[in-house]
Design an enzyme around this catalytic site. Structure first.
Site, PDB file in Angstrom:
ATOM      1  N   MET A 119      -3.775  -6.579  -7.492  1.00 53.60           N
ATOM      2  CA  MET A 119      -3.322  -7.735  -8.267  1.00 53.60           C
ATOM      3  C   MET A 119      -4.485  -8.650  -8.638  1.00 53.60           C
ATOM      4  SD  MET A 119      -0.304  -6.759  -8.479  1.00 53.60           S
ATOM      5  CE  MET A 119       0.405  -8.141  -9.361  1.00 53.60           C
TER       6      MET A 119
ATOM      7  N   GLY B 101       0.783  -1.237   0.000  1.00 56.03           N
ATOM      8  CA  GLY B 101       0.000   0.000   0.000  1.00 56.03           C
ATOM      9  C   GLY B 101       0.810   1.279   0.000  1.00 56.03           C
TER      10      GLY B 101
ATOM     11  N   ILE C  38      -7.145  -8.881 -12.177  1.00 56.37           N
ATOM     12  CA  ILE C  38      -7.623  -8.303 -13.429  1.00 56.37           C
ATOM     13  C   ILE C  38      -9.146  -8.222 -13.376  1.00 56.37           C
ATOM     14  CG2 ILE C  38      -7.758  -8.581 -15.924  1.00 56.37           C
ATOM     15  CD1 ILE C  38      -5.110 -10.128 -15.771  1.00 56.37           C
TER      16      ILE C  38
ATOM     17  N   ASN D 112      -5.736   2.938 -13.425  1.00 55.19           N
ATOM     18  CA  ASN D 112      -4.784   1.936 -12.945  1.00 55.19           C
ATOM     19  C   ASN D 112      -3.359   2.461 -13.071  1.00 55.19           C
ATOM     20  OD1 ASN D 112      -3.862  -0.767 -12.148  1.00 55.19           O
ATOM     21  ND2 ASN D 112      -3.144  -0.939 -14.257  1.00 55.19           N
TER      22      ASN D 112
ATOM     23  N   GLU E 231       6.351   6.007  -9.091  1.00 54.86           N
ATOM     24  CA  GLU E 231       4.937   5.656  -8.942  1.00 54.86           C
ATOM     25  C   GLU E 231       4.247   6.545  -7.918  1.00 54.86           C
ATOM     26  OE1 GLU E 231       4.794   0.862  -9.924  1.00 54.86           O
ATOM     27  OE2 GLU E 231       5.117   1.543  -7.872  1.00 54.86           O
TER      28      GLU E 231
ATOM     29  N   HIS F  49       0.441   1.347 -13.656  1.00 54.38           N
ATOM     30  CA  HIS F  49       1.170   0.196 -14.210  1.00 54.38           C
ATOM     31  C   HIS F  49       2.644   0.564 -14.392  1.00 54.38           C
ATOM     32  CE1 HIS F  49       1.854  -3.548 -16.234  1.00 54.38           C
ATOM     33  NE2 HIS F  49       2.299  -2.937 -17.318  1.00 54.38           N
TER      34      HIS F  49
END
Length: 260
Positions: A157, A65, A159, A175, A246, A177
């Site tokens: 994790m 997290g 889809i 999202n 990120e 990535h």
């Protein structure tokens, strides 16, 4: 006997209205009614501006997290103004991100795919149940707002299927990535990019935030940032550099998606 003075402060009334009101009052030796009218309001009077309704975000996680923490730290600051995180959803009970949410007094929801499969349910059932539970808890914690303004998949994790997406307006999910558009879609993107660099196939990788659609990591790109490989890089060093990118990019992507 002292006279009692009653002061009535009447804002924004026309003079003729005041006169008609005054005609209904009698003045005696014991009571004097004094109407003090301020029109227009005093020069130093300032109306208090109303606060904008915050944009409500739901974050989906699976693990540590750290990207959730970046959003928590940025929410309702100049980095992500007029926003609040209303719910954190995890598909893993042991995800440390749930602790991060609890520390920030953010409600959480946990629902695992394994429990559904153990009960004889399908992945499609799980996605439908997860979407319904997300909306139920979100509405309970926001006083009835129907749909989150934004749903962020931050290291989630799993889809999501078209069944899950059908519960939300198009473009409402984004999202994060760890790869550039069209490169290393799907799982283990950092590992695959590092291997490609070692083989001399690429000179860098990157991170993107994109809209979520049924095709994996193929939705419209919102923001990107390149991450070059450096001489002497190890997989651990690359992972650390990408995670650092990120943390900033997920905030930038959420702000862009919300238009705040």
């Amino acid at each position: 006997m002292r006279h009692r003075i009653v002061e009535m402060y009447l804002f924004g009334l026309q003079t003729r209205v005041i006169s008609r009101l005054c005609s209904h009052f009698s003045v005696s030796r014991c009571n004097i009614f004094r109407l003090v009218v301020f029109f227009p309001p005093p020069a130093n009077y300032m109306a208090t501006p109303s606060e904008p309704t915050p944009k409500r975000i739901v974050v989906l996680i699976s693990g540590n997290g750290s990207n959730l923490q970046a959003l928590i730290d940025a929410a309702n600051t100049p980095h992500l103004p007029s926003t609040t995180i209303s719910l954190v959803v995890s598909n893993r009970q042991a995800a440390y991100g749930l602790t991060r949410a609890a520390n920030a007094s953010i409600p959480t929801l946990t629902m695992t795919l394994k429990a559904h499969k153990d009960a004889g349910k399908t992945r499609e059932d799980y996605d439908a149940d997860l979407a319904q539970a997300l909306l139920r808890d979100f509405r309970a914690h926001t006083g009835g707002q129907a749909i989150p303004d934004l749903i962020v998949l931050a290291g989630f994790m799993h889809i999501v299927s078209p069944r899950f997406l059908s519960y939300f307006p198009e473009g409402r999910l984004i999202n994060l990535h760890p790869a550039l558009p069209g490169a290393f879609d799907g799982a283990h993107a950092i590992d695959r990019a590092f291997a490609a660099w070692q083989n001399g196939e690429i000179k860098g990788t990157g991170v993107m935030v994109h809209r979520v659609i049924a095709e994996v990591d193929a939705g419209d790109v919102i923001v990107t940032e390149e991450v070059p490989f450096l001489e002497g890089d190890t997989l651990e060093k690359v992972e650390e550099r990408i995670h650092s990118v990120e943390h900033g990019l997920i905030v930038k992507g959420a702000r862009t998606a919300l238009g705040v």
